[in-house]
Write a protein that holds these residues in place. Structure first.
Motif, PDB file in Angstrom:
ATOM      1  N   ALA A  55      52.117  36.184  30.192  1.00 62.10           N
ATOM      2  CA  ALA A  55      52.814  34.919  29.986  1.00 62.10           C
ATOM      3  C   ALA A  55      54.158  34.942  30.700  1.00 62.10           C
ATOM      4  CB  ALA A  55      53.021  34.658  28.487  1.00 62.10           C
ATOM      5  N   ALA A  56      54.517  33.808  31.266  1.00 68.27           N
ATOM      6  CA  ALA A  56      55.783  33.716  31.987  1.00 68.27           C
ATOM      7  C   ALA A  56      56.937  33.586  31.002  1.00 68.27           C
ATOM      8  CB  ALA A  56      55.759  32.507  32.916  1.00 68.27           C
ATOM      9  N   GLY A 114      58.904  24.844  47.063  1.00 69.85           N
ATOM     10  CA  GLY A 114      59.313  26.054  47.765  1.00 69.85           C
ATOM     11  C   GLY A 114      58.994  27.311  46.977  1.00 69.85           C
ATOM     12  N   GLU A 115      59.169  27.260  45.667  1.00 64.72           N
ATOM     13  CA  GLU A 115      58.838  28.421  44.834  1.00 64.72           C
ATOM     14  C   GLU A 115      57.346  28.722  44.874  1.00 64.72           C
ATOM     15  OE1 GLU A 115      62.414  27.763  41.532  1.00 64.72           O
ATOM     16  OE2 GLU A 115      60.342  27.186  41.088  1.00 64.72           O
ATOM     17  N   MET A 116      56.532  27.682  44.914  1.00 64.65           N
ATOM     18  CA  MET A 116      55.086  27.886  44.974  1.00 64.65           C
ATOM     19  C   MET A 116      54.666  28.515  46.297  1.00 64.65           C
ATOM     20  SD  MET A 116      53.580  24.374  43.279  1.00 64.65           S
ATOM     21  CE  MET A 116      53.765  24.004  41.529  1.00 64.65           C
ATOM     22  N   GLY A 151      60.389  31.309  39.388  1.00 63.54           N
ATOM     23  CA  GLY A 151      60.859  30.022  38.903  1.00 63.54           C
ATOM     24  C   GLY A 151      59.716  29.264  38.254  1.00 63.54           C
ATOM     25  N   LEU A 152      59.991  28.030  37.847  1.00 65.27           N
ATOM     26  CA  LEU A 152      58.959  27.233  37.194  1.00 65.27           C
ATOM     27  C   LEU A 152      57.811  26.916  38.145  1.00 65.27           C
ATOM     28  CD1 LEU A 152      61.028  24.714  35.035  1.00 65.27           C
ATOM     29  CD2 LEU A 152      59.590  26.587  34.235  1.00 65.27           C
ATOM     30  N   GLY A 153      58.111  26.742  39.429  1.00 63.23           N
ATOM     31  CA  GLY A 153      57.051  26.481  40.389  1.00 63.23           C
ATOM     32  C   GLY A 153      56.044  27.606  40.445  1.00 63.23           C
ATOM     33  N   GLN A 154      56.526  28.828  40.519  1.00 62.29           N
ATOM     34  CA  GLN A 154      55.633  29.985  40.546  1.00 62.29           C
ATOM     35  C   GLN A 154      54.887  30.128  39.222  1.00 62.29           C
ATOM     36  OE1 GLN A 154      57.132  34.075  40.250  1.00 62.29           O
ATOM     37  NE2 GLN A 154      56.201  34.459  42.258  1.00 62.29           N
ATOM     38  N   ALA A 155      55.593  29.898  38.103  1.00 61.98           N
ATOM     39  CA  ALA A 155      54.950  30.010  36.790  1.00 61.98           C
ATOM     40  C   ALA A 155      53.812  29.002  36.644  1.00 61.98           C
ATOM     41  CB  ALA A 155      55.993  29.803  35.688  1.00 61.98           C
ATOM     42  N   ILE A 156      54.024  27.774  37.111  1.00 64.24           N
ATOM     43  CA  ILE A 156      52.977  26.754  37.036  1.00 64.24           C
ATOM     44  C   ILE A 156      51.797  27.125  37.926  1.00 64.24           C
ATOM     45  CG2 ILE A 156      52.458  24.364  37.674  1.00 64.24           C
ATOM     46  CD1 ILE A 156      55.280  23.618  36.745  1.00 64.24           C
ATOM     47  N   LEU A 157      52.094  27.620  39.121  1.00 70.05           N
ATOM     48  CA  LEU A 157      51.023  27.997  40.044  1.00 70.05           C
ATOM     49  C   LEU A 157      50.178  29.141  39.492  1.00 70.05           C
ATOM     50  CD1 LEU A 157      49.781  27.526  42.848  1.00 70.05           C
ATOM     51  CD2 LEU A 157      51.386  29.230  43.746  1.00 70.05           C
ATOM     52  N   LEU A 158      50.830  30.159  38.931  1.00 70.24           N
ATOM     53  CA  LEU A 158      50.092  31.289  38.372  1.00 70.24           C
ATOM     54  C   LEU A 158      49.272  30.868  37.159  1.00 70.24           C
ATOM     55  CD1 LEU A 158      52.773  34.137  38.645  1.00 70.24           C
ATOM     56  CD2 LEU A 158      50.782  33.729  40.107  1.00 70.24           C
ATOM     57  N   ALA A 217      45.802  26.493  30.770  1.00 67.12           N
ATOM     58  CA  ALA A 217      46.217  25.094  30.810  1.00 67.12           C
ATOM     59  C   ALA A 217      47.444  24.827  29.963  1.00 67.12           C
ATOM     60  CB  ALA A 217      45.057  24.202  30.361  1.00 67.12           C
ATOM     61  N   SER A 218      47.527  25.484  28.801  1.00 65.90           N
ATOM     62  CA  SER A 218      48.672  25.229  27.923  1.00 65.90           C
ATOM     63  C   SER A 218      49.981  25.677  28.566  1.00 65.90           C
ATOM     64  CB  SER A 218      48.478  25.935  26.582  1.00 65.90           C
ATOM     65  OG  SER A 218      48.387  27.348  26.758  1.00 65.90           O
ATOM     66  N   GLU A 219      49.956  26.813  29.281  1.00 68.66           N
ATOM     67  CA  GLU A 219      51.156  27.269  29.979  1.00 68.66           C
ATOM     68  C   GLU A 219      51.465  26.365  31.169  1.00 68.66           C
ATOM     69  OE1 GLU A 219      51.121  31.399  30.972  1.00 68.66           O
ATOM     70  OE2 GLU A 219      50.264  31.986  29.047  1.00 68.66           O
ATOM     71  N   LEU A 220      50.420  25.859  31.828  1.00 69.26           N
ATOM     72  CA  LEU A 220      50.615  24.922  32.930  1.00 69.26           C
ATOM     73  C   LEU A 220      51.315  23.661  32.443  1.00 69.26           C
ATOM     74  CD1 LEU A 220      50.045  23.765  35.794  1.00 69.26           C
ATOM     75  CD2 LEU A 220      47.794  23.098  34.948  1.00 69.26           C
ATOM     76  N   PHE A 221      50.835  23.103  31.340  1.00 70.67           N
ATOM     77  CA  PHE A 221      51.447  21.892  30.797  1.00 70.67           C
ATOM     78  C   PHE A 221      52.849  22.177  30.266  1.00 70.67           C
ATOM     79  CE2 PHE A 221      47.592  19.909  31.571  1.00 70.67           C
ATOM     80  CZ  PHE A 221      47.583  18.594  31.149  1.00 70.67           C
ATOM     81  N   ALA A 222      53.069  23.375  29.725  1.00 72.03           N
ATOM     82  CA  ALA A 222      54.408  23.734  29.249  1.00 72.03           C
ATOM     83  C   ALA A 222      55.404  23.737  30.409  1.00 72.03           C
ATOM     84  CB  ALA A 222      54.374  25.104  28.573  1.00 72.03           C
ATOM     85  N   GLY A 223      54.980  24.271  31.560  1.00 69.89           N
ATOM     86  CA  GLY A 223      55.847  24.263  32.728  1.00 69.89           C
ATOM     87  C   GLY A 223      56.133  22.856  33.214  1.00 69.89           C
TER      88      GLY A 223
END
Length: 262
Positions: A62-63, A206-208, A214-221, A228-234
């Motif tokens: 988890a991020a 840029g983070e992706m 950052g949040l971009g990388q966290a969402i991508l991972l 999905a829940s972590e994706l939506f949290a980001g």
């Protein structure tokens, strides 16, 4: 029409009602399994991921959303600040000269619609996959609203103010500092608010691409791992970050432009 305190209070609840309606739709869609839970988690699962990401319980899978949010915020703020400084400086130099506007306007119109993502390959070749690359792209993408707003504002300064400055034999620098920029401040602040939104979007992209924390990388991972829940949290955190940043800048704009109100 005069608004009573009761009317103002009711109108203040309207945005909250719209937000609650969207949350209710999300709840029904997720619990009714309109879409697979793999792609649409419930609001409760998203909330649990938010709490877990902001607590010390975030494990290796988890991020750490506290750190990720801070890194994205700093990257956005640095890029936005640099873009604002460059945009105001270049906009002042161009906007103060009719000849400069005539010569440079076609170049600005050519570069203005160029998306920040289009310069990513160039930035990568120069800076590599680094934080400097992301900062460069964020600054480039967020500079244009401020620059164009400054040029437009200075070009439309009240002619009588120019006549007064000429009568007082003010230099170009004195006119820009004492008359031009204060008169253009509403345009500049409007450009800066738009620039902040652009800086957040480009920072996440840029983070992706550059694999920067950052949040971009966290969402991508999270997307690649089907969490999905972590994706939506980001995504919720990105929305909250943009909302708070815009609200703070709107409050600053309200204070700086209080002289315009009767």
């Amino acid at each position: 029409m005069k608004h009573t305190p009761h009317t103002v209070w009711i109108r203040g609840l309207e945005p909250v009602a719209v937000l609650m309606a969207w949350l209710a739709l999300w709840w029904f869609a997720s619990h009714g399994e309109w879409f697979s839970r793999v792609f649409m988690p419930t609001p409760e699962a998203t909330w649990e991921s938010l709490l877990k990401g902001f607590s010390n319980e975030a494990g290796a899978d988890a991020a750490d959303l506290r750190v990720a949010s801070w890194q994205t915020f700093v990257r956005m703020l640095l890029g936005w600040g640099l873009a604002s400084l460059i945009g105001v400086a270049l906009g002042t130099l161009i906007g103060m000269s009719v000849v400069a506007r005539q010569w440079i306007a076609p170049t600005l119109e050519f570069l203005r619609p160029l998306p920040a993502s289009a310069v990513l390959p160039l930035a990568i070749s120069i800076f590599g996959l680094s934080s400097g690359m992301v900062l460069f792209v964020v600054s480039f993408g967020a500079m244009w609203p401020v620059l164009l707003a400054t040029v437009q504002g200075l070009a439309n300064v009240e002619p009588r103010l120019r006549e007064v400055a000429a009568g007082l034999q003010m230099s170009r620098t004195a006119f820009a500092w004492k008359i031009g920029l204060p008169a253009t401040l509403p345009d500049i602040l409007a450009g800066m608010r738009l620039s902040m939104t652009v800086s957040l979007i480009v920072a996440v992209v840029g983070e992706m691409i550059a694999s920067q924390a950052g949040l971009g990388q966290a969402i991508l991972l999270a997307a690649r791992s089907f969490r999905a829940s972590e994706l939506f949290a980001g995504i919720v955190l990105l929305g909250a970050l943009g909302f708070v940043s815009n609200a703070l800048l709107a409050g600053l704009e309200h204070r700086l432009l209080r002289w315009q109100r009767p």
